[in-house]
Design an enzyme around this catalytic site. Sequence first.
Site, short mmCIF file in Angstrom:
data_model
loop_
_atom_site.label_atom_id
_atom_site.label_comp_id
_atom_site.label_asym_id
_atom_site.label_seq_id
_atom_site.Cartn_x
_atom_site.Cartn_y
_atom_site.Cartn_z
N HIS A 53 0.85 -0.81 -0.29
CA HIS A 53 -0.20 -0.17 0.15
C HIS A 53 0.77 0.97 -0.01
CE1 HIS A 53 -3.54 2.29 1.45
NE2 HIS A 53 -2.78 3.44 1.21
N ASP A 86 -15.14 2.92 7.46
CA ASP A 86 -14.07 3.15 6.83
C ASP A 86 -15.36 4.51 6.12
OD1 ASP A 86 -11.15 4.33 6.74
OD2 ASP A 86 -11.42 3.59 4.79
N ARG A 130 -15.00 12.63 8.43
CA ARG A 130 -14.01 13.30 8.72
C ARG A 130 -12.96 14.01 7.48
NH1 ARG A 130 -9.93 8.04 8.37
NH2 ARG A 130 -8.36 10.14 8.62
N SER A 153 -7.71 3.52 9.17
CA SER A 153 -8.52 3.74 8.20
C SER A 153 -7.17 3.16 6.65
CB SER A 153 -8.38 5.67 7.35
OG SER A 153 -8.57 5.41 6.62
N LYS A 172 -8.61 -1.19 6.14
CA LYS A 172 -8.28 -1.64 4.59
C LYS A 172 -7.70 -3.17 4.11
CE LYS A 172 -8.70 2.22 3.19
NZ LYS A 172 -8.91 3.51 2.63
N1 URA Z 1 -6.02 6.91 2.64
C1 URA Z 1 -6.76 6.68 3.54
O1 URA Z 1 -7.51 4.98 2.81
N2 URA Z 1 -7.60 6.84 4.66
C2 URA Z 1 -7.13 7.95 5.38
O2 URA Z 1 -7.26 8.27 6.26
C3 URA Z 1 -5.52 8.37 5.17
C4 URA Z 1 -5.30 7.93 3.25
#
Ligand code: URA
Length: 440
Positions: free
Chosen positions: A82, A161, A168, A183, A187
């Site tokens: 990621h 999320d 947010r 967050s 995932k």
């Molecule tokens: N990328 C994400 O998936 N979540 C965040 O909070 C910031 C960047």
Amino acid sequence: MRMYDLITKKKHGEELSKEEISEMIRGYVNEEITDYQMSAMLMAIYFQGMSEKETANLTIAMAHSGDIVDLSAIKGIKVDKHSTGGVGDKTTLVIGPIVAACGGKVAKMSGRGLGHTGGTIDKLESIPGFQVALDQDKFIDIVNKVGISVVGQSGNLAPADKKLYALRDVTATVDSIPLISSSIMSKKLAAGSDCILLDVKTGSGAFMRTVEDSIALARRMVAIGEHAGKKTMAIITDMDIPLGSAVGNSLEVIEAIETLKGNGPKDLAEVCEILATNMLYLTGKGSVEKCKQLVHEAVESGAALKKLAEMVEAQGGDSTVILDTNKFAKAPYQYEVKVTQNGYISHMDTEQCGIASMVLGAGRETKDSVIDYSAGIRMIKKTGDYVKQGDVLAILYASKKELFQKAEEILRKAYTLSDEPVTRRPLVLAKVSSQGVEQY
Ligand code: URA
């Protein structure tokens, strides 16, 4: 459990228990907890922070709010990667095929770009015919046969999320380390791989602007991954300068292909080498030195490029464009931005470079914007280069000539010149693992 009491507890800096966190996430997803109460909680977390244990519990509750992808039908060690996002970041297109060519299994769900950052799914969609929405059986079948498949995120992956991120975004609570790390990692945990390599970008084109903040975010994400039983490591890489020369979807795919042929820009090749090496290391392919050698062999033998072509073919795309990049659709117009003053480029505001590319049509200003796959920028001169009046600084590509003026204006402002020579900082700034932090 009353949400009011949990907000009060967090407001006073007390630790929330695992049960309280999972009940709160369950209640929020089921709409028993209102947005206004959750907003207050997010702000309390923003100011009071969360312990490592609380963040891990929050992440696990978020990951379990939807489907957990079952990758057990894939033979071998599954490794995910990621990137926290940047400009010109096409590393997945290079390192995924390299890792697959070396025997790693890459079952990857990627995102789309928004604002100044690009997304792997948009880049892949610039390949004619390429399908990013595959059903689970087909996805698993391709990973088993080819070693790699990259698809868009399924609708029900970590729905908590999705809801929390939207909240947010409008309550000024995005930039909180426990909230960002939970967050991202929710995932990743839901996506089901055994190992996770995180590329945490740092600098003017990244979420985290300083190396210290990037290390803090990386430490928290590594702790979450390890807590959840996944081998996790983070590499902190420079995003104070666009990565490679190409910014824009098909331009970046072409640059990734050149890198797989061994002809890519030096900075991109270096970052890809370290990321691919460490992905292989996580899968247990041997020492770091051995893994680095495997990466070189996969590129030199052409095996990694072949893997990319195989994945494209398996996902319905035209693999002949991978072998002959002249077949990619070209932008009808191009425009050279010329240097007006002599000097050394001392800094590039990388976010603004990404915005200039978005203005040309390569990115989305809003979720509904339509992307022009052939639009973008080729950065000819970058930080550290000496430039003379009349030199080409960058080449802009677009489908409408009238987009050039605004993009040029934004891009010019992104460059700072100096009379003194400038040295670029290293591309790889730190490595964070369960063993600690190694800063370079
Ligand atoms: N990328 C994400 O998936 N979540 C965040 O909070 C910031 C960047």
